[in-house]
Enzyme design. Structure first.
Site, PDB file in Angstrom:
ATOM      1  N   LYS A 126      -2.852 -10.243  -2.165  1.00  0.00           N
ATOM      2  CA  LYS A 126      -1.876  -9.905  -2.989  1.00  0.00           C
ATOM      3  C   LYS A 126      -0.346 -10.709  -2.750  1.00  0.00           C
ATOM      4  O   LYS A 126       0.356 -11.100  -3.752  1.00  0.00           O
ATOM      5  CB  LYS A 126      -1.534  -8.453  -3.447  1.00  0.00           C
ATOM      6  CG  LYS A 126      -0.774  -7.638  -2.335  1.00  0.00           C
ATOM      7  CD  LYS A 126       0.377  -6.917  -2.910  1.00  0.00           C
ATOM      8  CE  LYS A 126       1.369  -6.405  -1.894  1.00  0.00           C
ATOM      9  NZ  LYS A 126       1.001  -6.284  -0.433  1.00  0.00           N
TER      10      LYS A 126
ATOM     11  N   GLY B  48       0.837  -1.280  -0.070  1.00  0.00           N
ATOM     12  CA  GLY B  48      -0.077   0.045   0.096  1.00  0.00           C
ATOM     13  C   GLY B  48       0.789   1.291   0.090  1.00  0.00           C
ATOM     14  O   GLY B  48       0.444   2.189  -0.726  1.00  0.00           O
ATOM     15  N   ASN B  49       1.900   1.166   0.753  1.00  0.00           N
ATOM     16  CA  ASN B  49       2.830   2.536   0.901  1.00  0.00           C
ATOM     17  C   ASN B  49       3.455   2.959  -0.392  1.00  0.00           C
ATOM     18  O   ASN B  49       3.708   4.244  -0.533  1.00  0.00           O
ATOM     19  CB  ASN B  49       3.863   2.261   2.027  1.00  0.00           C
ATOM     20  CG  ASN B  49       3.320   3.007   3.173  1.00  0.00           C
ATOM     21  OD1 ASN B  49       2.127   2.431   3.860  1.00  0.00           O
ATOM     22  ND2 ASN B  49       3.820   4.008   3.838  1.00  0.00           N
TER      23      ASN B  49
ATOM     24  N   LYS C 110     -12.870 -10.878   4.750  1.00  0.00           N
ATOM     25  CA  LYS C 110     -12.132  -9.777   4.249  1.00  0.00           C
ATOM     26  C   LYS C 110     -12.928  -8.630   4.000  1.00  0.00           C
ATOM     27  O   LYS C 110     -13.765  -8.488   3.357  1.00  0.00           O
ATOM     28  CB  LYS C 110     -11.371 -10.286   2.809  1.00  0.00           C
ATOM     29  CG  LYS C 110     -10.975  -9.046   2.061  1.00  0.00           C
ATOM     30  CD  LYS C 110      -9.312  -8.681   2.606  1.00  0.00           C
ATOM     31  CE  LYS C 110      -8.683  -7.516   1.686  1.00  0.00           C
ATOM     32  NZ  LYS C 110      -7.609  -7.113   2.681  1.00  0.00           N
TER      33      LYS C 110
HETATM   34  P1  ADP Z   1       1.160  -3.349   2.507  1.00  0.00           P
HETATM   35  O1  ADP Z   1       0.107  -2.344   2.699  1.00  0.00           O
HETATM   36  O2  ADP Z   1       2.575  -2.664   2.380  1.00  0.00           O
HETATM   37  O3  ADP Z   1       1.242  -4.400   1.828  1.00  0.00           O
HETATM   38  P2  ADP Z   1       0.476  -3.771   5.510  1.00  0.00           P
HETATM   39  O4  ADP Z   1       0.445  -2.429   5.986  1.00  0.00           O
HETATM   40  O5  ADP Z   1      -0.546  -4.704   5.288  1.00  0.00           O
HETATM   41  O6  ADP Z   1       1.364  -3.867   4.063  1.00  0.00           O
HETATM   42  O7  ADP Z   1       1.279  -4.686   6.510  1.00  0.00           O
HETATM   43  C1  ADP Z   1       2.511  -3.841   7.069  1.00  0.00           C
HETATM   44  C2  ADP Z   1       2.187  -3.405   8.448  1.00  0.00           C
HETATM   45  O8  ADP Z   1       2.284  -4.730   9.085  1.00  0.00           O
HETATM   46  C3  ADP Z   1       3.374  -2.634   9.026  1.00  0.00           C
HETATM   47  O9  ADP Z   1       3.370  -1.186   8.819  1.00  0.00           O
HETATM   48  C4  ADP Z   1       3.259  -2.878  10.640  1.00  0.00           C
HETATM   49  O10 ADP Z   1       2.387  -1.666  11.090  1.00  0.00           O
HETATM   50  C5  ADP Z   1       2.535  -4.232  10.451  1.00  0.00           C
HETATM   51  N1  ADP Z   1       2.938  -5.234  11.158  1.00  0.00           N
HETATM   52  C6  ADP Z   1       2.024  -6.192  12.094  1.00  0.00           C
HETATM   53  N2  ADP Z   1       2.651  -7.122  12.453  1.00  0.00           N
HETATM   54  C7  ADP Z   1       4.060  -6.909  12.274  1.00  0.00           C
HETATM   55  C8  ADP Z   1       5.290  -7.446  12.611  1.00  0.00           C
HETATM   56  N3  ADP Z   1       5.089  -8.730  13.307  1.00  0.00           N
HETATM   57  N4  ADP Z   1       6.417  -7.223  12.066  1.00  0.00           N
HETATM   58  C9  ADP Z   1       6.435  -6.208  11.171  1.00  0.00           C
HETATM   59  N5  ADP Z   1       5.219  -5.378  10.955  1.00  0.00           N
HETATM   60  C10 ADP Z   1       4.138  -5.719  11.507  1.00  0.00           C
HETATM   61 MG    MG Z   2      -0.682  -0.906   4.477  1.00  0.00          MG
END
Ligand code: ADP
Ligand code: MG
Length: 323
Positions: A211, A9-10, A127
């Site tokens: 994804k 997402g970021n 979901k």
């Molecule tokens: P993206 O949107 O980039 O695919 P997500 O936002 O779904 O990723 O997942 C990343 C987030 O997961 C991190 O920003 C963090 O806040 C969270 N997170 C939860 N558990 C953990 C963990 N054990 N180690 C690292 N991050 C974690």
């Molecule tokens: Mg995210």
């Protein structure tokens, strides 16, 4: 060397999650720069990406325009976001290649992913998607056959199946594009979920495939050496958000599987990334979980949570300082 990069997402919206056109253009432009740096080192790249905020925006349009234009099903929303994001990424990638004097081009494939019609997700959807609505408004969509749940104070929210991706149906096309030298965008949003009917025809379904799990499967099918899960943290962390938090550096499948079983990685965020990393590593590749800024060093094995099939000689500590 071939890498499958899964953009989270970021990499696709602003740091606040804002999904305006300008924010998405800027975020994808930054992602394209980092990917071009990798391509400049001679790495063949396949890219996949999330689409949560983008589909969320389309669902709001569905809701608001339901009296005027027909509601668009979720498989169409997925296809539309693959188109828009693929278009934006390929535009930015080709610009970034040209600026670096690289004789490379990109391409984007609208990608279908096969799921089982009897996946448990269809009987017990988990979901949440789209925005929260008051009950009265949710009822209207329930009457149209959608599944909505009472989420408490914030209101009601739609929930759909998150089925297991069984096959990436367009993977052979992606593989051929990669072999022909194209940096290829594919399986965005986990792929467009379809089931195969008895007669063999494909039918789009109301579901969202994770994804990262789709990326692990696509990585194997396009013969990638590395699965790179690019998110907003440098490492997967055990004891996350506790005083005992410890970032994971190089780790083998057995050890990471044990941490996952202990519940260190939250469902819906780090959990599926770790599961995807494990699956890809079990099938013989190397997986890395790290942030977008570090993808070059990550592919070189120097940063991030590096997951390998075989045990490592000595327990390596992360290269980066503790977050
Ligand atoms: P993206 O949107 O980039 O695919 P997500 O936002 O779904 O990723 O997942 C990343 C987030 O997961 C991190 O920003 C963090 O806040 C969270 N997170 C939860 N558990 C953990 C963990 N054990 N180690 C690292 N991050 C974690
Ligand atoms: Mg995210």
């Amino acid at each position: 060397m071939r890498a499958l990069i899964a953009l989270g997402g970021n990499a696709m919206t602003s740091s606040t999650g804002e999904a305006t056109v300008a924010a998405q253009e800027a975020a994808l432009g930054t992602a394209a720069e980092r990917i071009a740096d990798l391509v400049a080192r001679g790495v063949d790249v396949v890219i996949t990406h999330g689409n949560g905020p983008q589909v969320g925006n389309l669902l709001v349009k569905n809701e608001l325009a339901a009296d005027v234009v027909p509601i668009v099903p979720l498989d169409w929303c997925g296809a539309q976001t693959q188109g828009t994001i693929g278009y934006t990424l390929t535009k930015r990638l080709d610009e970034a290649f040209a600026r670096r004097g690289l004789d490379r081009r990109s391409a984007s494939v609208v990608t279908r992913a096969l799921v089982d019609a009897d996946d448990p997700g269809f009987t017990t959807p988990t979901k949440p998607i789209g925005r929260f609505l008051p009950e009265a408004q949710a009822r209207r969509f329930i009457a149209e056959g959608q599944n909505w749940q009472d989420m408490g104070e914030r209101g009601w929210r739609r929930v759909v199946a998150s089925p297991e991706p069984r096959e990436i149906l367009d993977a052979p096309a992606v593989l051929n594009l990669v072999r022909a030298g194209f940096v290829t965008v594919a399986a965005g949003g986990g792929g467009i979920p379809v089931v195969r009917e008895d007669g063999g025809a494909l039918l789009g379904v109301e579901a969202v495939i994770d994804k990262d799990l789709a990326a692990a499967l696509l990585g194997v099918l396009v013969e990638a050496d590395v699965l790179l899960i690019a998110t907003d943290v440098e490492h997967a962390i055990v004891g996350y958000a506790t005083p005992q938090a410890r970032p994971l550096g190089t780790i083998d499948v057995a050890e990471l599987t044990a941490f996952a079983a202990e519940g260190h990685f939250a469902a819906g965020s780090m959990g599926p990334k770790v599961e995807a990393a494990l699956r890809f590593a079990r099938s013989g590749g190397r997986s890395v979980i790290t942030s977008l800024d570090h993808i070059v060093e990550a592919v070189e094995g120097r940063v991030g949570t590096q997951v390998t099939a075989a045990p490592q000689p000595a327990h390596a500590e992360p290269h980066q300082s503790r977050p």
